[in-house]
Design an enzyme around this catalytic site. Structure first.
Site, PDB file in Angstrom:
ATOM      1  N   HIS A 170       0.871  -1.196   0.000  1.00  0.00           N
ATOM      2  CA  HIS A 170       0.000   0.000   0.000  1.00  0.00           C
ATOM      3  C   HIS A 170       0.897   1.231   0.000  1.00  0.00           C
ATOM      4  CE1 HIS A 170      -3.829   2.151   1.418  1.00  0.00           C
ATOM      5  NE2 HIS A 170      -2.912   3.100   1.238  1.00  0.00           N
ATOM      6  N   HIS A 214       1.631   5.328  -1.664  1.00  0.00           N
ATOM      7  CA  HIS A 214       1.258   6.515  -2.446  1.00  0.00           C
ATOM      8  C   HIS A 214       2.524   7.112  -3.037  1.00  0.00           C
ATOM      9  CE1 HIS A 214      -2.859   6.589  -0.832  1.00  0.00           C
ATOM     10  NE2 HIS A 214      -2.296   6.116   0.266  1.00  0.00           N
ATOM     11  N   ARG A 217       2.342   9.510  -5.653  1.00  0.00           N
ATOM     12  CA  ARG A 217       2.051  10.813  -6.275  1.00  0.00           C
ATOM     13  C   ARG A 217       2.485  10.811  -7.743  1.00  0.00           C
ATOM     14  NH1 ARG A 217      -1.110  10.808  -2.007  1.00  0.00           N
ATOM     15  NH2 ARG A 217      -0.279  11.779  -0.133  1.00  0.00           N
ATOM     16  N   LYS A 275      -9.484   0.017  -5.989  1.00  0.00           N
ATOM     17  CA  LYS A 275      -9.532   0.641  -4.664  1.00  0.00           C
ATOM     18  C   LYS A 275     -10.852   1.352  -4.431  1.00  0.00           C
ATOM     19  CE  LYS A 275      -7.762   2.170  -0.746  1.00  0.00           C
ATOM     20  NZ  LYS A 275      -6.650   3.080  -0.486  1.00  0.00           N
ATOM     21  N   HIS A 280     -10.594   1.342   1.610  1.00  0.00           N
ATOM     22  CA  HIS A 280     -10.405   2.310   2.698  1.00  0.00           C
ATOM     23  C   HIS A 280     -11.637   2.164   3.584  1.00  0.00           C
ATOM     24  CE1 HIS A 280      -8.758   6.095   4.502  1.00  0.00           C
ATOM     25  NE2 HIS A 280      -9.957   6.002   5.051  1.00  0.00           N
ATOM     26  N   HIS A 286      -4.784  -0.595   5.577  1.00  0.00           N
ATOM     27  CA  HIS A 286      -4.326   0.084   6.793  1.00  0.00           C
ATOM     28  C   HIS A 286      -5.322  -0.086   7.945  1.00  0.00           C
ATOM     29  CE1 HIS A 286      -6.855   2.996   4.813  1.00  0.00           C
ATOM     30  NE2 HIS A 286      -5.908   3.469   4.045  1.00  0.00           N
ATOM     31  N   ASP A 330       1.399   2.609   3.550  1.00  0.00           N
ATOM     32  CA  ASP A 330       0.550   3.804   3.419  1.00  0.00           C
ATOM     33  C   ASP A 330       1.402   5.063   3.503  1.00  0.00           C
ATOM     34  OD1 ASP A 330      -1.761   5.269   2.962  1.00  0.00           O
ATOM     35  OD2 ASP A 330      -2.323   5.323   5.075  1.00  0.00           O
ATOM     36  N   ALA A 381      -4.163  14.847   5.660  1.00  0.00           N
ATOM     37  CA  ALA A 381      -3.876  13.546   6.274  1.00  0.00           C
ATOM     38  C   ALA A 381      -2.820  12.792   5.479  1.00  0.00           C
ATOM     39  CB  ALA A 381      -5.161  12.722   6.325  1.00  0.00           C
TER      40      ALA A 381
HETATM   41  C1  NCD Z   1      -3.521   9.122   2.114  1.00  0.00           C
HETATM   42  C2  NCD Z   1      -2.998  10.150   1.115  1.00  0.00           C
HETATM   43  O1  NCD Z   1      -2.487  11.198   1.529  1.00  0.00           O
HETATM   44  O2  NCD Z   1      -3.076   9.887  -0.100  1.00  0.00           O
HETATM   45  N1  NCD Z   1      -3.608   9.741   3.409  1.00  0.00           N
HETATM   46  C3  NCD Z   1      -3.623   9.099   4.601  1.00  0.00           C
HETATM   47  O3  NCD Z   1      -3.827   9.757   5.618  1.00  0.00           O
HETATM   48  N2  NCD Z   1      -3.393   7.811   4.702  1.00  0.00           N
HETATM   49  C4  NCD Z   1      -4.816   8.562   1.649  1.00  0.00           C
HETATM   50  C5  NCD Z   1      -5.222   7.310   2.405  1.00  0.00           C
HETATM   51  O4  NCD Z   1      -4.640   6.258   2.227  1.00  0.00           O
HETATM   52  O5  NCD Z   1      -6.165   7.392   3.206  1.00  0.00           O
HETATM   53 ZN    ZN Z   2      -3.273   5.065   1.667  1.00  0.00          ZN
END
Ligand code: NCD
Ligand code: ZN
Length: 344
Positions: free
Chosen positions: A13, A15, A17, A98, A135, A173, A246, A262
Site C-alpha cells: 500500500h 502513495h 504521487r 480501490k 479504505h 491500513h 501507506d 492527512a
Molecule cells: C492518504 C494520502 O495522503 O493519499 N492519506 C492518509 O492519511 N493515509 C490517503 C489514504 O490512504 O487514506
Molecule cells: Zn493510503
C-alpha cells in the site's frame, strides 16, 4: 538478534504521487522494496486501465538508474466505473480496485457515494478474482472519527462479504482491534495491510502536549489497546496480515496548516520503522514473513531476486526531505533516532 536478512519486501500500500513529487519520493521505496501496490488517488484519479498503464510508465521512467522495482497498479473505483473495465484491468495485470468512500480521506472526492449501485462492478471483481482494496471508514457526520473503521466493518464490509462470498478483499491500513478481529474471523479471501506508524504509536503521539500534524493520517491513530491488537496481528504469522506502509507524502506547508491534510511519510525508513515495532515486542524473526511472503501470497506475486539486511545501530533520519518544485516534506518520527538500519 543484531542482524536480520530477508528477501526484498513488498509494500502492499504505497502513495507515489506524480510529477516532481513522484521523482522525489520514488527512490526511497525503490531502495528497500522490490515491488509495491501503488494507490490510485492522484488528481485526477487513476480511473481506467489506460490511466493505470500510463501512470505505470511515468513511475518506471522516474526510477533511478539501475533500480529494480516493480509497481503493481490499481484502479480508483468511482460511481461511474463500468463493469467491463474489470476484465480489461485483469488482462493488463492490474492487481486491485480501490474503494474510497467519497470524502473519507485525501483525494477521495471522486470516490464512491453509493456502493449498492456498483454491484455489477463488484460482481465482476468477484467473478474474475480481482481484489477489492478498501479504505474502510464510514463518512457520516454522525459517526465519531475514532469509530469510523469499526462502524464500516459492521455496517458495510460484513454485508458486502455476505453478498459476495468469493470476492477477495484487502481491508487497507487496518487501525482498530475491531478491524483486526473481523479480518481474523473472515477466512483466507480477506486480508489487511498494516502501516508502521499504526504499529508504533497511538493517538497520544498526535494529541498530547500539543497537536502534531505529522502524526495525522487517516484512518486516524487509535488507542493503545488498538495498537497492541495490530502488533499482535502483525507478529502472529497469520498470512492475512501483511506490510503496507501507506506512506503518503505531503508538502510541509500542507500539513502544518489551520486545516492540515492527512498522511504520514514513512518510505524514507520503512523497514527500519517496522523493525523497531517488531523488535519492541521481541518478534523480529516474524518480520520476513510479514514483509516479504504474506502479501505476495495473497496477490499471487512471484518472489523477487535479492535480499536485504537490517542491522541494529542508532541513526538519525533527516527531518526534511525534498518533495519537488522547491517544496519539502517532513518524514514521520524524525525527531528521534531509529535503532535499526538497512545496510546499503
Ligand atoms: C492518504 C494520502 O495522503 O493519499 N492519506 C492518509 O492519511 N493515509 C490517503 C489514504 O490512504 O487514506
Ligand atoms: Zn493510503
Amino acid at each position: 538478534m543484531d542482524r536480520l536478512t530477508l528477501p526484498r519486501p513488498l509494500d502492499a500500500h504505497l502513495h507515489l504521487r506524480d510529477g516532481a513529487a513522484l521523482a522525489a519520493v520514488l527512490p526511497d521505496s525503490a531502495r528497500q522494496f522490490a515491488d509495491a501496490v501503488v494507490m490510485p488517488n492522484l488528481k485526477p484519479p487513476v480511473r481506467s486501465t489506460a490511466d493505470a498503464l500510463a501512470y505505470r510508465q511515468r513511475i518506471v521512467a522516474a526510477l533511478p538508474e539501475g533500480a529494480d522495482f516493480q509497481p503493481h497498479m490499481t484502479l480508483y473505483l468511482t460511481d461511474q466505473t463500468p463493469p467491463d473495465e474489470v476484465e480489461k484491468a485483469v488482462a493488463a495485470g492490474i492487481v486491485g480496485v480501490k474503494l474510497y468512500p467519497a470524502g473519507a480521506t485525501t483525494n477521495s472526492a471522486e470516490g464512491v457515494t453509493d456502493l449498492d449501485a456498483l454491484r455489477p462492478v463488484l460482481a465482476e471483481l468477484s467473478r474474475l478474482g480481482l481484489p477489492l482494496l478498501i479504505h474502510g471508514e464510514v463518512t457520516h457526520d454522525s459517526v465519531d472519527i475514532f469509530d469510523r473503521e469499526r462502524v464500516f466493518v459492521e455496517t458495510v464490509l460484513s454485508p458486502l462479504l455476505d453478498a459476495l462470498p468469493d470476492l477477495p478483499v484487502v481491508l487497507e491500513h487496518v487501525t482498530s482491534a475491531a478491524g483486526v478481529a473481523f479480518v481474523r474471523a473472515a477466512g483466507p479471501r480477506v486480508a489487511a495491510t498494516l502501516t508502521a506508524h499504526h504499529l508504533l504509536v497511538d493517538r497520544n503521539a498526535l494529541l498530547v502536549g500539543g497537536i502534531r500534524p505529522h502524526y495525522y493520517c487517516l484512518p486516524i491513530l487509535k488507542r493503545r489497546e488498538d495498537r497492541e491488537a495490530l502488533l499482535e496481528a502483525a507478529t502472529s504469522g497469520d498470512p492475512a496480515f501483511f506490510l503496507g506502509t501507506d506512506s503518503a507524502p505531503h508538502a510541509v506547508d500542507a500539513k502544518e496548516a489551520a486545516c492540515g491534510c492527512a498522511g504520514c511519510y514513512t518510505a524514507h525508513a520503512a523497514l527500519e520503522l517496522y523493525a523497531e515495532a517488531f523488535d519492541g515486542v521481541g518478534c523480529l524473526d516474524r518480520l520476513p514473513f510479514f514483509a516479504a511472503t504474506a502479501g505476495r501470497r495473497f496477490y499471487g506475486l512471484p518472489a523477487p531476486a535479492g535480499r536485504l539486511t537490517l542491522a541494529r545501530g542508532e541513526w538519525q533520519p533527516p527531518s526534511q526531505l525534498p518533495f519537488g518544485e522547491g517544496r519539502s516534506l517532513r518524514p514521520f518520527r524524525s525527531e528521534a533516532p531509529l535503532s535499526w538500519r538497512v545496510l546499503a
